[in-house]
Design a protein around this motif. Structure first.
Motif, PDB file in Angstrom:
ATOM      1  N   ASN A  63       0.655  -1.412   0.155  1.00  0.00           N
ATOM      2  CA  ASN A  63      -0.094  -0.382  -0.210  1.00  0.00           C
ATOM      3  C   ASN A  63       0.958   2.013   0.068  1.00  0.00           C
ATOM      4  O   ASN A  63       1.817   1.251   0.550  1.00  0.00           O
ATOM      5  CB  ASN A  63      -1.048   0.094   1.141  1.00  0.00           C
ATOM      6  N   ASP A 241     -15.461  -7.889  -5.092  1.00  0.00           N
ATOM      7  CA  ASP A 241     -15.545  -9.763  -4.576  1.00  0.00           C
ATOM      8  C   ASP A 241     -15.750 -11.002  -5.534  1.00  0.00           C
ATOM      9  O   ASP A 241     -16.129 -11.402  -4.833  1.00  0.00           O
ATOM     10  CB  ASP A 241     -16.608  -9.490  -4.105  1.00  0.00           C
ATOM     11  N   MET A 246     -10.694 -11.655 -10.051  1.00  0.00           N
ATOM     12  CA  MET A 246      -9.705 -11.481  -9.719  1.00  0.00           C
ATOM     13  C   MET A 246      -8.684 -12.640  -9.536  1.00  0.00           C
ATOM     14  O   MET A 246      -7.569 -12.741  -9.247  1.00  0.00           O
ATOM     15  CB  MET A 246      -9.334 -11.156  -7.991  1.00  0.00           C
ATOM     16  N   GLU A 284      -7.324  -2.033  -0.288  1.00  0.00           N
ATOM     17  CA  GLU A 284      -7.069  -3.214  -0.614  1.00  0.00           C
ATOM     18  C   GLU A 284      -6.942  -3.708  -1.774  1.00  0.00           C
ATOM     19  O   GLU A 284      -6.463  -4.611  -2.129  1.00  0.00           O
ATOM     20  CB  GLU A 284      -8.675  -4.065  -0.168  1.00  0.00           C
ATOM     21  N   LEU A 285      -7.655  -3.261  -2.878  1.00  0.00           N
ATOM     22  CA  LEU A 285      -7.738  -3.417  -4.566  1.00  0.00           C
ATOM     23  C   LEU A 285      -6.145  -2.791  -4.668  1.00  0.00           C
ATOM     24  O   LEU A 285      -5.408  -3.744  -5.531  1.00  0.00           O
ATOM     25  CB  LEU A 285      -8.784  -3.022  -5.324  1.00  0.00           C
ATOM     26  N   ASP A 288      -3.896  -6.175  -3.631  1.00  0.00           N
ATOM     27  CA  ASP A 288      -4.077  -7.011  -3.901  1.00  0.00           C
ATOM     28  C   ASP A 288      -3.154  -6.898  -5.595  1.00  0.00           C
ATOM     29  O   ASP A 288      -2.522  -7.782  -6.068  1.00  0.00           O
ATOM     30  CB  ASP A 288      -5.673  -7.522  -4.392  1.00  0.00           C
ATOM     31  N   PHE A 289      -3.390  -6.176  -5.894  1.00  0.00           N
ATOM     32  CA  PHE A 289      -3.355  -5.822  -8.033  1.00  0.00           C
ATOM     33  C   PHE A 289      -1.478  -5.798  -7.811  1.00  0.00           C
ATOM     34  O   PHE A 289      -0.531  -5.988  -8.504  1.00  0.00           O
ATOM     35  CB  PHE A 289      -3.850  -5.206  -8.844  1.00  0.00           C
ATOM     36  N   GLY A 291       0.747  -5.758  -5.197  1.00  0.00           N
ATOM     37  CA  GLY A 291       0.562  -7.750  -4.757  1.00  0.00           C
ATOM     38  C   GLY A 291       1.101  -8.339  -5.816  1.00  0.00           C
ATOM     39  O   GLY A 291       2.211  -9.187  -5.943  1.00  0.00           O
ATOM     40  N   ALA A 292       0.422  -8.555  -7.004  1.00  0.00           N
ATOM     41  CA  ALA A 292      -0.282  -9.369  -8.442  1.00  0.00           C
ATOM     42  C   ALA A 292       1.406  -9.188  -9.181  1.00  0.00           C
ATOM     43  O   ALA A 292       1.538  -9.340 -10.429  1.00  0.00           O
ATOM     44  CB  ALA A 292      -1.073  -9.178  -8.826  1.00  0.00           C
TER      45      ALA A 292
END
Length: 898
Positions: A63, A241, A246, A284-285, A288-289, A291-292
């Motif tokens: 983040n 969600d 995702m 949060e997103l 996720d993104f 980290g990917a």
């Protein structure tokens, strides 16, 4: 909250060596100023790495601060005429609202959505005016996956462009008479307009990722130039969600899909309420993104916030922004400036001081980033120019922007489709729509003269980008020729004496032949999901290679074998791993390439039938909507053909599911010649005739002799049924045995038992498609009902059966309802008996499973004898004798209940 902020401030004030801290920060500022942010990032990474190696605990965080990723001094302002664009957006907002409200005042049950487009209008306007290219001779066109609930706004734009008429807008969601507009993006219903169905939420993001990969595939194989094209997919934060949204983001980063831009409309609300009331969906997103491995760009605050953030030397404003949860942010936009002053800026005295000279109206005009054309333009520009990774834009907006107290930022916003007169008046005034009071009650559409400067600008912008979007190509310009049936000679002939093969082997022979064809060989797209060896298709690995943009950076462990695992930059196979949804998404991208890329591709997606229709049924239905063309190959099909696998592997219902999709043509062939006839005709229809159908063909891995094609059988195979073998013409009693898949062979064996044990003749019918027989019967039935004075049509299966005698027994490896489809079209004076495999599957041998589900040759024989007895043609004692002879347990429980 204030106490927590005071504590953080105190911690900063209690720095044990503030001078040293300042020296480090000044040094970093100097690096950024003189050597750039990339050098600063490198040094910081080295410092973190050293600290970790020396034993320091430096936790990872994906983040960043709750501010815009692109700082104010690096912002690229929009080059457009913002006054014109704002007016155009206002007119589109009005017309979108009018379309929905008028439809629901006329008929309150039609529904529709206003709030999603209201929050997206700035982003869509920026894209249409400055970024998204239409197909031209030198550009294949950008591909847009539009957020489904925003469709009224897309129609409103097309109305201003002159692409849709006022009559069509008045018929929003009234499609039956052919004048209306579909509720959401539906290519089936608007084949020259919408490209991609997206309102089944989660499927848009998933399909877009595989579409972007497919563009890379086409380019790598030299089939189409796609390196200047982008795939843009718009989705809501609540939509994220959905597991499908995702589920493939790791693949997108791994495959370096820098032609992909995902825009998440973060209006903080899903259908019923906040997405993350107690948290922060954007953060949060981002984690996720990032980290990917994605390029993450946050667009949170509008330009009016920049001066306040510049004043925030102590970071208090940023800390309040970070610690305020989304439920609070939603509340702020549902209230007014005074409320924001008290409840947001009032969290710290220094923030109140910061806005002390601002009026409540000034505070209210502190917009979110998704409503600032400059912030949006800068983010879109970043996404367009980014290389090496996919990009996600997390854009903060207000749901129902401009709808006032009727819906703006309220939990009811998504469901709002009716506005009262005052709300309509308020919206008219807010967006300065030139409609007088005496006309307001009619909620008229607004469209200025064609020569109005805004309208001229609208058309100029699209002309500069190649034309209008969305648009859809209905047929590919190219014309390909498919091989004749004779080219599959090796599959059409009988198997040699003592030779047994499966329909899966026959299919592999067909596809191998197609790959060698000069006309369409390069257009075949084999798609596999890590079961190649199950289907005997591993030989294709070395022959045509598996597509991988990096090629093969390792030596495969089986390199010394003939059929080793070979990846290649120009490989032809799409190998999805254990990922049926990904395989289906790749298949859809290839099956619609005729439209999206003006290149006809022929995908064959081969999967366990149990893990196809059942697992990705939503995508299969979407394939019908999107007018896909291709082959879905359900391997190891049927409830009893797969040895040893059990309940979650054995398929007794995929054909029932396939029957629900109107433009899916399902077949369950038994023999290689049937497979070849079906595939060749499918190629003719989908490639040469460019017909909007797709095929579901089930294949089995059970080996047995194949009789080969007899002259004249082709028509019956394609229509769904033909006479395979005729019984003794001299017998006094006769039955008709219908079967498909491997269970057809049980009917063939039953015919021998009936003849040898009981002196009864049996005609055996192969029914490769009971579903097509049912559809033909339903079509004839409907014609006869509405044309009572015209010559009455006879369904094909009725015509076949009315020229025979004796009861009819249909047996399949699927649920009884599969064969029940044709009961209505059987001769009325004849018994029609159905055997099937209802119930859960289980592990055992084929012999035991067919006994358990009561579809083996003995049960077929007993069913035929009982039908003859019911018709009074034999004594019921004969049925009892057969039950005893074949060892059938009369007390055995019904398999459905076990």
């Amino acid at each position: 909250m204030s106490a927590q902020l005071d504590q953080l401030t105190a911690q900063a004030a209690n720095d044990p060596d503030a001078i040293e801290t300042k020296e480090w920060l000044d040094a970093l500022e100097a690096v950024i100023e003189h050597e750039g942010t990339e050098r600063a990032h490198y040094l910081m990474e080295r410092l973190v790495d050293l600290a970790r190696r020396r034993g320091a605990h430096v936790p990872f965080s994906a983040n960043t601060a709750y501010v815009n990723t692109i700082p104010a001094h690096l912002n690229q302002n929009s080059p457009g005429n913002l006054e014109y664009e704002e007016r155009l957006r206002s007119w589109m907002r009005w017309n979108a609202m009018a379309m929905v409200v008028k439809a629901n005042r006329a008929d309150g049950d039609l529904g529709g959505h206003i709030s999603s487009f209201a929050s997206l209008a700035n982003m869509l306007g920026t894209g249409f005016n400055h970024f998204w290219h239409a197909p031209t001779e030198d550009h294949g066109g950008d591909l847009l996956y539009i957020q489904g609930h925003s469709s009224p706004g897309i129609y409103a734009r097309a109305f201003l462009e002159g692409r849709l008429s006022e009559e069509q807008l008045l018929n929003f969601r009234r499609e039956v008479d052919g004048k209306g507009l579909s509720s959401y993006p539906h290519p089936k219903l608007m084949p020259d307009f919408w490209q991609f169905p997206t309102v089944s939420m989660g499927l848009g993001p998933l399909m877009a990722i595989y579409q972007a990969r497919f563009l890379k595939y086409l380019h790598a194989r030299g089939i189409a130039k796609t390196d200047n094209r982008k795939v843009w997919v718009f989705c809501g934060d609540g939509e994220m969600d959905e597991p499908e949204s995702m589920g493939a983001i790791g693949m997108a980063a791994r495959e370096r899909l820098d032609n992909l831009v995902m825009v998440v409309n973060c209006n903080l609300q899903r259908l019923d309420g906040p997405v993350r009331g107690n948290g922060k969906i954007i953060q949060e997103l981002e984690a996720d993104f990032r980290g990917a491995g994605w390029n993450v760009v946050k667009v949170i605050w509008g330009s009016q916030w920049d001066p306040l953030l510049a004043q925030d030397k102590e970071g208090i404003l940023q800390r309040v922004m970070m610690e305020t949860v989304d439920g609070e942010y939603q509340n702020y936009k549902a209230k007014d400036g005074a409320y924001v002053r008290k409840h947001f800026f009032g969290k710290h005295p220094k923030l109140l001081e910061m806005v002390s000279k601002m009026s409540d109206d000034d505070i209210w005009r502190l917009t979110r980033g998704g409503h600032d054309p400059h912030k949006i333009y800068a983010a879109f520009k970043n996404a367009q120019e980014n290389k090496g990774t996919p990009t996600v834009l997390l854009v903060k907006t207000v749901k129902g922007f401009g709808m006032g107290k009727s819906g703006e930022a309220r939990n009811t916003a998504h469901q709002t489709k009716k506005l009262d007169d005052q709300a309509i008046r308020d919206m008219r005034d807010r967006f300065n729509i030139a409609i007088p009071d005496d006309k307001l009650a009619d909620i008229p559409f607004f469209k200025p003269a064609d020569d109005a400067p805004e309208m001229v600008y609208l058309h100029e912008r699209r002309k500069a980008l190649g034309g209008y979007l969305p648009q859809r190509r209905e047929k590919a310009d190219e014309q390909l020729t498919v091989p004749k049936l004779e080219s599959f000679k090796g599959v059409l002939e009988p198997t040699a004496e003592g030779r047994e093969i499966s329909t899966t082997q026959s299919y592999v022979r067909v596809i191998t032949s197609l790959l060698k064809d000069e006309s369409i060989g390069q257009r075949i797209v084999p798609i596999l999901v890590d079961e190649s060896r199950t289907f005997g298709m591993e030989g294709l690995f070395r022959q045509i290679g598996i597509f991988n943009q990096q090629g093969q950076l390792y030596e495969p462990v089986d390199r010394d074998q003939v059929m080793y695992y070979r990846e290649d930059k120009a490989g032809q196979i799409l190998q999805e791993g254990i990922n049926e949804a990904g395989g289906m998404s790749s298949w859809i991208a290839a099956a619609t390439s005729y439209s999206s890329n003006n290149r006809t591709m022929i995908p064959f997606y081969t999967f366990y039938s149990m893990f196809g229709m059942q697992r990705v049924g939503d995508l299969v239905w979407l394939a019908g909507d999107i007018r896909a063309r291709g082959f879905l190959m359900g391997g190891t099909a049927g409830r009893t053909t797969l040895n040893g696998e059990g309940l979650q592997h054995e398929d007794g219902h995929s054909h029932v599911i396939a029957a629900t999709v109107p433009n899916c043509l399902p077949y369950d062939p038994t023999f290689g010649h049937e497979v070849a006839v079906i595939i060749q005709d499918g190629l003719r229809r989908m490639v040469e005739e460019q017909e909007d159908v797709f095929y579901y063909i089930t294949i089995m891995n059970e080996n047995y002799p194949h009789p080969g094609l007899k002259p004249g059988q082709e028509e019956g195979i394609l229509k769904g049924m033909y006479l395979l073998q005729e019984g003794d013409k001299e017998a006094s009693n006769r039955v008709q045995l219908i079967g498909c898949g491997t269970i057809l062979r049980e009917s063939m064996f039953a015919a021998e038992l009936l003849k040898n044990d009981w002196g009864i003749a049996a005609d055996v019918w192969s029914a490769p498609s009971l579903t097509l027989l049912a559809r033909d019967g339903q079509d004839a039935e409907r014609w006869n009902m509405v044309n009572p004075e015209q010559p009455q049509r006879v369904p094909y299966v009725t015509e076949l059966m009315q020229n025979t005698s004796g009861p009819i027994v249909a047996t399949t490896d699927y649920m009884r309802m599969f064969a029940e489809q044709i009961r209505a079209f059987m001769p009325k004076d004849r018994t029609y008996k159905v055997l099937g495999t209802d119930g859960f599957g289980r592990s055992d041998s084929r012999v035991k499973l067919r006994e358990f589900f009561e579809v083996n040759r003995y049960y077929v024989t007993v069913a035929a004898l009982r039908a003859l007895a019911d018709e009074g043609k034999i004594d019921r004692a004969i049925v009892s004798q057969a039950i005893a002879k074949y060892g059938i347990d009369q007390n055995k429980p019904n398999p459905v209940t076990q």
